[in-house]
Design a protein around this motif. Structure first.
Motif, PDB file in Angstrom:
ATOM      1  N   ILE A 209       0.829  -1.211   0.000  1.00  9.48           N
ATOM      2  CA  ILE A 209       0.000   0.000   0.000  1.00  9.48           C
ATOM      3  C   ILE A 209       0.862   1.259   0.000  1.00  9.48           C
ATOM      4  CG2 ILE A 209      -1.749   1.287   1.272  1.00  9.48           C
ATOM      5  CD1 ILE A 209      -2.851  -1.421   2.216  1.00  9.48           C
ATOM      6  N   PRO A 210       1.774   1.462   0.986  1.00  8.10           N
ATOM      7  CA  PRO A 210       2.636   2.648   0.887  1.00  8.10           C
ATOM      8  C   PRO A 210       3.570   2.598  -0.309  1.00  8.10           C
ATOM      9  CG  PRO A 210       3.332   1.253   2.715  1.00  8.10           C
ATOM     10  CD  PRO A 210       2.012   0.727   2.250  1.00  8.10           C
ATOM     11  N   TYR A 211       3.978   1.396  -0.743  1.00 10.28           N
ATOM     12  CA  TYR A 211       4.826   1.308  -1.928  1.00 10.28           C
ATOM     13  C   TYR A 211       4.087   1.856  -3.146  1.00 10.28           C
ATOM     14  CZ  TYR A 211       8.298  -1.726   0.386  1.00 10.28           C
ATOM     15  OH  TYR A 211       9.276  -2.238   1.201  1.00 10.28           O
ATOM     16  N   ALA A 212       2.792   1.546  -3.272  1.00 11.12           N
ATOM     17  CA  ALA A 212       2.008   2.030  -4.411  1.00 11.12           C
ATOM     18  C   ALA A 212       1.895   3.550  -4.381  1.00 11.12           C
ATOM     19  CB  ALA A 212       0.620   1.393  -4.404  1.00 11.12           C
ATOM     20  N   THR A 271      -4.004   8.032   8.160  1.00  6.92           N
ATOM     21  CA  THR A 271      -5.141   7.952   7.247  1.00  6.92           C
ATOM     22  C   THR A 271      -5.485   9.294   6.621  1.00  6.92           C
ATOM     23  OG1 THR A 271      -6.064   6.125   8.526  1.00  6.92           O
ATOM     24  CG2 THR A 271      -7.555   7.278   7.030  1.00  6.92           C
ATOM     25  N   VAL A 272      -5.712  10.300   7.437  1.00 11.16           N
ATOM     26  CA  VAL A 272      -6.156  11.593   6.903  1.00 11.16           C
ATOM     27  C   VAL A 272      -5.118  12.195   5.951  1.00 11.16           C
ATOM     28  CG1 VAL A 272      -6.761  13.963   7.497  1.00 11.16           C
ATOM     29  CG2 VAL A 272      -7.704  12.066   8.824  1.00 11.16           C
ATOM     30  N   PRO A 273      -3.831  12.271   6.323  1.00 16.00           N
ATOM     31  CA  PRO A 273      -2.869  12.845   5.382  1.00 16.00           C
ATOM     32  C   PRO A 273      -2.790  12.099   4.049  1.00 16.00           C
ATOM     33  CG  PRO A 273      -1.912  12.760   7.572  1.00 16.00           C
ATOM     34  CD  PRO A 273      -3.186  11.982   7.632  1.00 16.00           C
ATOM     35  N   ILE A 274      -2.793  10.762   4.104  1.00 13.35           N
ATOM     36  CA  ILE A 274      -2.622   9.998   2.867  1.00 13.35           C
ATOM     37  C   ILE A 274      -3.896  10.024   2.029  1.00 13.35           C
ATOM     38  CG2 ILE A 274      -2.198   7.704   1.913  1.00 13.35           C
ATOM     39  CD1 ILE A 274      -0.310   7.188   4.252  1.00 13.35           C
ATOM     40  N   VAL A 275      -5.038   9.749   2.652  1.00 12.98           N
ATOM     41  CA  VAL A 275      -6.293   9.671   1.892  1.00 12.98           C
ATOM     42  C   VAL A 275      -6.692  11.039   1.375  1.00 12.98           C
ATOM     43  CG1 VAL A 275      -8.752   9.140   2.033  1.00 12.98           C
ATOM     44  CG2 VAL A 275      -7.081   7.597   3.074  1.00 12.98           C
ATOM     45  N   ALA A 276      -6.645  12.055   2.240  1.00 16.23           N
ATOM     46  CA  ALA A 276      -7.048  13.397   1.810  1.00 16.23           C
ATOM     47  C   ALA A 276      -6.117  13.928   0.727  1.00 16.23           C
ATOM     48  CB  ALA A 276      -7.062  14.348   3.002  1.00 16.23           C
ATOM     49  N   VAL A 376      -7.554   2.658  -6.538  1.00 18.99           N
ATOM     50  CA  VAL A 376      -7.339   1.233  -6.251  1.00 18.99           C
ATOM     51  C   VAL A 376      -6.811   1.032  -4.832  1.00 18.99           C
ATOM     52  CG1 VAL A 376      -5.959  -0.781  -6.880  1.00 18.99           C
ATOM     53  CG2 VAL A 376      -6.977   0.654  -8.662  1.00 18.99           C
ATOM     54  N   ALA A 377      -5.913   1.901  -4.388  1.00 13.53           N
ATOM     55  CA  ALA A 377      -5.214   1.684  -3.125  1.00 13.53           C
ATOM     56  C   ALA A 377      -5.992   2.160  -1.903  1.00 13.53           C
ATOM     57  CB  ALA A 377      -3.849   2.373  -3.157  1.00 13.53           C
ATOM     58  N   ILE A 378      -6.799   3.212  -2.044  1.00 17.91           N
ATOM     59  CA  ILE A 378      -7.476   3.759  -0.866  1.00 17.91           C
ATOM     60  C   ILE A 378      -8.409   2.747  -0.198  1.00 17.91           C
ATOM     61  CG2 ILE A 378      -9.242   5.434  -0.158  1.00 17.91           C
ATOM     62  CD1 ILE A 378      -7.808   7.516  -1.828  1.00 17.91           C
ATOM     63  N   PRO A 379      -9.215   1.969  -0.937  1.00 22.06           N
ATOM     64  CA  PRO A 379     -10.046   0.966  -0.243  1.00 22.06           C
ATOM     65  C   PRO A 379      -9.212  -0.026   0.561  1.00 22.06           C
ATOM     66  CG  PRO A 379     -10.852   1.323  -2.466  1.00 22.06           C
ATOM     67  CD  PRO A 379      -9.549   2.046  -2.374  1.00 22.06           C
ATOM     68  N   ALA A 380      -8.092  -0.481  -0.011  1.00 20.28           N
ATOM     69  CA  ALA A 380      -7.223  -1.391   0.729  1.00 20.28           C
ATOM     70  C   ALA A 380      -6.628  -0.703   1.947  1.00 20.28           C
ATOM     71  CB  ALA A 380      -6.111  -1.907  -0.189  1.00 20.28           C
ATOM     72  N   PHE A 381      -6.307   0.560   1.802  1.00 25.75           N
ATOM     73  CA  PHE A 381      -5.752   1.332   2.917  1.00 25.75           C
ATOM     74  C   PHE A 381      -6.766   1.439   4.052  1.00 25.75           C
ATOM     75  CE2 PHE A 381      -4.806   5.234   5.184  1.00 25.75           C
ATOM     76  CZ  PHE A 381      -3.436   5.193   5.326  1.00 25.75           C
ATOM     77  N   LYS A 383      -9.226  -0.566   4.666  1.00 32.17           N
ATOM     78  CA  LYS A 383      -9.373  -1.889   5.271  1.00 32.17           C
ATOM     79  C   LYS A 383      -8.231  -2.170   6.239  1.00 32.17           C
ATOM     80  CE  LYS A 383      -9.818  -6.796   4.124  1.00 32.17           C
ATOM     81  NZ  LYS A 383      -9.856  -7.797   3.014  1.00 32.17           N
ATOM     82  N   LEU A 384      -7.017  -1.766   5.837  1.00 32.35           N
ATOM     83  CA  LEU A 384      -5.866  -1.920   6.723  1.00 32.35           C
ATOM     84  C   LEU A 384      -6.056  -1.113   7.996  1.00 32.35           C
ATOM     85  CD1 LEU A 384      -2.920  -2.818   7.253  1.00 32.35           C
ATOM     86  CD2 LEU A 384      -2.184  -0.805   5.963  1.00 32.35           C
ATOM     87  N   GLN A 385      -6.630   0.080   7.877  1.00 37.73           N
ATOM     88  CA  GLN A 385      -6.886   0.905   9.059  1.00 37.73           C
ATOM     89  C   GLN A 385      -7.808   0.181  10.032  1.00 37.73           C
ATOM     90  OE1 GLN A 385      -9.629   4.042   8.527  1.00 37.73           O
ATOM     91  NE2 GLN A 385      -8.851   5.299  10.197  1.00 37.73           N
ATOM     92  N   ALA A 386      -8.834  -0.438   9.503  1.00 35.09           N
ATOM     93  CA  ALA A 386      -9.782  -1.120  10.366  1.00 35.09           C
ATOM     94  C   ALA A 386      -9.130  -2.287  11.104  1.00 35.09           C
ATOM     95  CB  ALA A 386     -10.962  -1.628   9.540  1.00 35.09           C
ATOM     96  N   ASN A 387      -8.151  -2.928  10.447  1.00 31.92           N
ATOM     97  CA  ASN A 387      -7.502  -4.098  11.048  1.00 31.92           C
ATOM     98  C   ASN A 387      -6.355  -3.744  11.963  1.00 31.92           C
ATOM     99  OD1 ASN A 387      -9.217  -5.761   9.615  1.00 31.92           O
ATOM    100  ND2 ASN A 387      -7.802  -6.020   7.892  1.00 31.92           N
TER     101      ASN A 387
END
Length: 393
Positions: A209-212, A271-276, A376-381, A383-387
């Motif tokens: 995820i961060p690699y992408a 989450t906020v810095p990367i997603v936003a 593509v990556a944000i949904p996986a990100f 999901k990772l946050q939730a886990n």
């Protein structure tokens, strides 16, 4: 001691990036002085040669460091070797050599320089004090080195096409001296080659995820280094000096906001810095290409710089968060390899698209790639946050 080493390593990263970016504002003039005819095509391959070397050599430098269990001497060796490469290019220039020889020397210079850059980043990851703070220091070093490299390089080109090469060589010699001030903290038994990075990615697939995100961010950096430079020079008739100042409108906020945004991500999570940031970053890149005036394009460059500063340290810190504590150097090496591939793609594909289809299509490629990868990556990100809530604050 940790603070002193953070500053010294930040200066190492800063000097390597500054040396690299001094060449960007007038790269078309440089390749022309080196004997190339097609300046867009030659500029593409001149920049690509260095980053191809980065991708291929990052593992070899890690393996060499593993063999002796230290990083510091290899940072110094890479810096001195890179300086020698810049000097050789400057000496070859007036002789008008075959451009294939120029590309070979550029490739060898890249083989050396990546050792100083990647292992200095790994040494920063080894420090205590918070991943966001350490990667924020790396981010501000990268951003400020590039921010200064663009305008300073533009002014150096006004003195002559080979002057930036001599300045870059001097900076890397300084890096070799700075490296001697830092204490090695490499975890015992850690291997940092590219093969180990790929194995680490298989063992910790969430690192993809961060690699992408790192790939996409560096793709746009490579795009602006080549296509953005030539776009401003041809479409708006800017000199190398004015082009450097325009590029600095992106790199200056990118530099100045890296450290505070890195600290912010330590406080509120990644989450906020990367997603936003990623949600609108690609749109801002498209906006630069769509601007009909120089003022509009420059405002867009500022927006891209702010959004990049929001994302970059959080993304680097996420790599350190996800990696096991004794495998951080491996994870950072993998992140650097992904970033170098992104920069290479931005230079080569961006340059080819601009050459064949024009600048607007090239901006569509760069901005569209960022938007697509984010989608593509944000949904996986998330999901990772939730886990893994503990990673995100």
């Amino acid at each position: 001691m940790t603070s002193r080493d953070r500053v010294a390593l930040g200066l190492v990263v800063w000097a390597v990036i500054l040396a690299q970016t001094l060449l960007y504002p007038g790269v078309d003039l440089l390749v022309g002085a080196l004997g190339a005819g097609d300046r867009l095509g030659a500029s593409t391959w001149f920049l690509a040669a260095e980053f191809l070397a980065f991708v291929l050599a990052v593992g070899a430098w890690g393996a060499a460091s593993d063999a002796v269990g230290r990083r510091r001497p290899f940072v110094a060796a890479g810096a001195v070797g890179g300086a020698a490469g810049y000097v050789l290019l400057a000496l070859l220039g007036p002789t008008q050599p075959a451009f294939e020889l120029v590309l070979l020397v550029r490739f060898l210079q890249g083989l050396a320089t990546v050792g100083a850059f990647s292992l200095a980043m790994s040494m920063l990851a080894d420090l205590d004090g918070g991943s966001g703070r350490n990667m924020g220091a790396a981010g501000i070093a990268i951003g400020s080195g590039t921010a200064l490299g663009a305008p300073i390089g533009g002014q150096l080109y006004e003195l002559g096409p080979f002057v930036p090469l001599w300045a870059a060589a001097g900076l890397l010699l300084v890096v070799g001296l700075l490296a001697r001030l830092v204490v090695d903290r490499a975890p015992p038994g850690e291997r940092e080659g590219l093969r180990e990075a790929l194995l680490q990615l298989r063992e910790t697939p969430t690192l993809s995820i961060p690699y992408a995100f790192g790939f996409a961010d560096r793709l746009t950096a490579g795009f602006f280094a080549l296509v953005g430079t030539l776009y401003f020079r041809t479409e708006f008739g800017l000199s190398p000096g004015a082009t450097g100042l325009t590029l600095a409108l992106f790199f200056a906020p990118f530099a100045l906001l890296q450290y505070p945004f890195g600290r912010l991500s330590d406080s509120i999570g990644r989450t906020v810095p990367i997603v936003a940031g990623s949600a609108v970053y690609g749109v801002a890149v498209l906006g630069v290409g769509a601007a009909s005036t120089l003022l509009g394009a420059r405002v867009g460059m500022v927006a891209v710089g702010v959004l990049g500063a929001l994302m970059s340290p959080a993304t680097m810190a996420l790599v350190v968060d996800l990696a096991p504590s004794d495998r951080r150097g491996v994870a950072v090496a993998g992140f650097n390899a992904a970033g170098s591939l992104g920069f290479l793609a931005g230079v080569v594909v961006g340059g080819l698209v601009a050459d064949e289809l024009g600048y607007w299509a090239a901006f569509g490629f760069a901005g569209g790639t960022e938007i697509l990868l984010a989608a593509v990556a944000i949904p996986a990100f998330l999901k990772l946050q939730a886990n893994r809530e503990q990673v995100f604050g």
